[in-house]
Design a protein around this motif. Structure first.
Motif, mmCIF file in Angstrom:
data_model
loop_
_atom_site.group_PDB
_atom_site.id
_atom_site.type_symbol
_atom_site.label_atom_id
_atom_site.label_comp_id
_atom_site.label_asym_id
_atom_site.label_seq_id
_atom_site.Cartn_x
_atom_site.Cartn_y
_atom_site.Cartn_z
ATOM 1 N N ALA A 192 0.772 -1.278 -0.068
ATOM 2 C CA ALA A 192 -0.002 0.002 -0.298
ATOM 3 C C ALA A 192 0.908 1.425 -0.189
ATOM 4 C CB ALA A 192 -0.695 0.275 1.060
ATOM 5 N N LEU A 193 1.608 1.198 0.935
ATOM 6 C CA LEU A 193 2.980 2.001 1.009
ATOM 7 C C LEU A 193 3.367 2.641 -0.799
ATOM 8 C CD1 LEU A 193 4.788 1.589 4.511
ATOM 9 C CD2 LEU A 193 3.563 3.728 3.941
ATOM 10 N N LEU A 194 4.229 1.803 -1.438
ATOM 11 C CA LEU A 194 4.472 1.560 -2.926
ATOM 12 C C LEU A 194 3.587 2.328 -3.581
ATOM 13 C CD1 LEU A 194 7.260 1.396 -4.565
ATOM 14 C CD2 LEU A 194 5.755 -0.857 -4.651
ATOM 15 N N VAL A 195 2.274 2.076 -3.556
ATOM 16 C CA VAL A 195 1.443 2.638 -4.696
ATOM 17 C C VAL A 195 1.180 3.647 -4.090
ATOM 18 C CG1 VAL A 195 -0.684 1.871 -5.703
ATOM 19 C CG2 VAL A 195 0.444 -0.227 -5.040
ATOM 20 N N ASP A 216 -9.142 -3.745 5.539
ATOM 21 C CA ASP A 216 -9.345 -2.110 4.320
ATOM 22 C C ASP A 216 -8.581 -1.273 4.096
ATOM 23 O OD1 ASP A 216 -10.359 -4.122 2.148
ATOM 24 O OD2 ASP A 216 -11.932 -3.677 2.149
ATOM 25 N N ASP A 217 -8.126 -1.222 5.661
ATOM 26 C CA ASP A 217 -7.150 0.137 5.408
ATOM 27 C C ASP A 217 -5.636 -0.001 5.967
ATOM 28 O OD1 ASP A 217 -6.961 2.853 6.228
ATOM 29 O OD2 ASP A 217 -8.097 2.725 7.674
ATOM 30 N N PRO A 218 -5.273 -0.354 5.386
ATOM 31 C CA PRO A 218 -3.582 -1.478 6.078
ATOM 32 C C PRO A 218 -2.992 -0.415 5.993
ATOM 33 C CG PRO A 218 -3.632 -1.086 3.770
ATOM 34 C CD PRO A 218 -5.040 -0.667 3.554
ATOM 35 N N VAL A 237 -3.682 -7.474 -0.567
ATOM 36 C CA VAL A 237 -3.026 -7.191 -1.337
ATOM 37 C C VAL A 237 -4.613 -7.418 -2.899
ATOM 38 C CG1 VAL A 237 -1.375 -7.811 -3.439
ATOM 39 C CG2 VAL A 237 -1.061 -7.809 -0.884
ATOM 40 N N HIS A 238 -5.093 -8.342 -2.743
ATOM 41 C CA HIS A 238 -6.468 -9.495 -3.133
ATOM 42 C C HIS A 238 -6.970 -7.744 -2.915
ATOM 43 C CE1 HIS A 238 -5.774 -13.596 -3.567
ATOM 44 N NE2 HIS A 238 -5.126 -12.794 -4.773
ATOM 45 N N ARG A 239 -7.312 -7.388 -2.369
ATOM 46 C CA ARG A 239 -8.596 -6.603 -2.005
ATOM 47 C C ARG A 239 -8.252 -4.481 -2.623
ATOM 48 N NH1 ARG A 239 -13.256 -8.422 1.029
ATOM 49 N NH2 ARG A 239 -13.340 -6.120 1.237
ATOM 50 N N PHE A 240 -7.326 -4.576 -1.697
ATOM 51 C CA PHE A 240 -6.184 -3.635 -1.759
ATOM 52 C C PHE A 240 -5.811 -3.433 -3.813
ATOM 53 C CE2 PHE A 240 -2.883 -0.651 -2.919
ATOM 54 C CZ PHE A 240 -2.807 0.575 -1.934
ATOM 55 N N VAL A 241 -5.431 -4.288 -4.172
ATOM 56 C CA VAL A 241 -6.404 -4.085 -6.066
ATOM 57 C C VAL A 241 -7.265 -3.576 -6.553
ATOM 58 C CG1 VAL A 241 -5.642 -5.511 -7.980
ATOM 59 C CG2 VAL A 241 -3.840 -5.233 -6.151
ATOM 60 N N GLN A 242 -7.869 -3.897 -5.606
ATOM 61 C CA GLN A 242 -10.062 -3.885 -6.357
ATOM 62 C C GLN A 242 -10.370 -2.755 -6.442
ATOM 63 O OE1 GLN A 242 -11.997 -6.993 -5.077
ATOM 64 N NE2 GLN A 242 -10.524 -8.499 -5.311
ATOM 65 N N ARG A 243 -9.142 -1.937 -5.637
ATOM 66 C CA ARG A 243 -9.726 -0.153 -4.978
ATOM 67 C C ARG A 243 -9.017 0.320 -5.872
ATOM 68 N NH1 ARG A 243 -9.626 -2.838 -0.075
ATOM 69 N NH2 ARG A 243 -7.335 -1.703 0.825
ATOM 70 N N GLU A 244 -7.733 0.016 -5.560
ATOM 71 C CA GLU A 244 -6.755 0.843 -5.856
ATOM 72 C C GLU A 244 -7.040 1.720 -8.060
ATOM 73 O OE1 GLU A 244 -3.464 3.848 -6.290
ATOM 74 O OE2 GLU A 244 -4.683 2.533 -4.932
ATOM 75 N N ALA A 245 -7.506 -0.384 -8.455
ATOM 76 C CA ALA A 245 -8.293 0.125 -10.000
ATOM 77 C C ALA A 245 -9.130 0.902 -10.016
ATOM 78 C CB ALA A 245 -8.920 -1.633 -10.357
#
Length: 279
Positions: A109-112, A149-151, A182-190
């Motif tokens: 999450a920090l990197l993205v 969902d709030d890492p 990570v799976h869930r973070f990617v969905q939100r970031e998309a």
């Protein structure tokens, strides 16, 4: 326009295999790793071979916010961010539960977040997850998912421990929850990145023959049973995962966004099929 690529965990294994594929996609490639000696050697080797990219290395722990700022500054100096293969991470035998969640989920999450301002039309990112959470057929606790969902919450680890209890102190359990995150973070970031024409996906490797994978297998003999139960009848290789990552980062995948790509030789399907047959 000079295009820039980033491969994290690029000193060895799947990260290095991804770097080798990216070297023919971008103009400048940054090999990021905590092991500066190995990363520098691989960058020099890539630069000396017949690739499109020139390569340079950067010593970085992806949980280091100041280090991530240096990374984004360097990308901005070099050109336009085109592709990110984020393979850096640790597995259950390498650390305790806190460090696993911090590196594998919080670090992602920090990197993205750090790279988000550099995203533009055509930028693509792939974050490494795992098949581990896909073996859990039980519905996750909604309260745990809300925390997951709030890492980047400063009390993230404490909140997750509150809802999961002492079970999360098991390194394998922590790893599975980190990769689910990570799976869930990617969905939100998309959703966040789509507005500028950028994409992000995750990839979930199965059992891959890497130094890290062999270390896990030594500690967990049950992994051999998964290999034996894999429909393709073998472990994966780094190049198998790197090929999938290369596709997700390519223009051929221009309409693929917010998904997880499972690269496991079919073992998750086999386990699920066996479970269904037993019911």
């Amino acid at each position: 326009m000079t295009t820039v690529g980033i491969a994290t965990g690029a000193g060895r294994g799947m990260g290095l295999a991804c770097a080798q594929r990216l070297a023919d996609v971008v103009d400048v490639l940054l090999l990021v790793d905590r092991d500066g000696v190995t990363a520098a050697a691989e960058a020099a080797r890539i630069s000396g071979e017949k690739h499109r990219a020139t390569a340079e290395s950067m010593v970085l722990d992806i949980t280091d916010v100041d280090g991530l700022a240096r990374l984004t500054d360097r990308v901005g100096e070099l050109g336009t961010l085109r592709a990110v293969a984020h393979a850096a991470g640790i597995s259950p035998t390498m650390a305790d539960w806190r460090r696993i969640l911090t590196v594998d989920l919080v670090g992602t999450a920090l990197l993205v977040r750090a790279l988000r301002p550099l995203a533009t039309a055509g930028t693509a990112t792939v974050c490494f997850a795992s098949m581990a959470p896909l073996f859990d057929s039980a519905a996750p606790d909604p309260a745990a998912l809300a925390v997951l969902d709030d890492p980047l919450d400063e009390n993230f680890l404490e909140h997750l421990h509150d809802v999961l209890g002492s079970a999360v102190e098991n390194a394998g359990v922590a790893y599975s929850w980190a990769k689910r995150g990570v799976h869930r973070f990617v969905q939100r970031e998309a959703v966040r990145l789509g507005g500028v024409g950028a994409r992000i996906c995750s990839v979930s490797p199965g059992i891959i023959d890497t130094p890290q994978g062999r270390q896990e297998a030594e500690k967990h003999p049950s992994m051999e049973r998964l290999v034996q139960g894999t429909p393709l009848g073998r472990k994966g290789e780094s190049k198998d995962v790197a090929a999938a990552v290369a596709f997700l980062l390519s223009d051929e995948a221009a309409f693929v966004n917010g998904i997880d790509l499972l690269v496991d030789g079919g073992v998750v399907a086999a386990v699920r099929s066996a479970s269904s047959s037993a019911v």
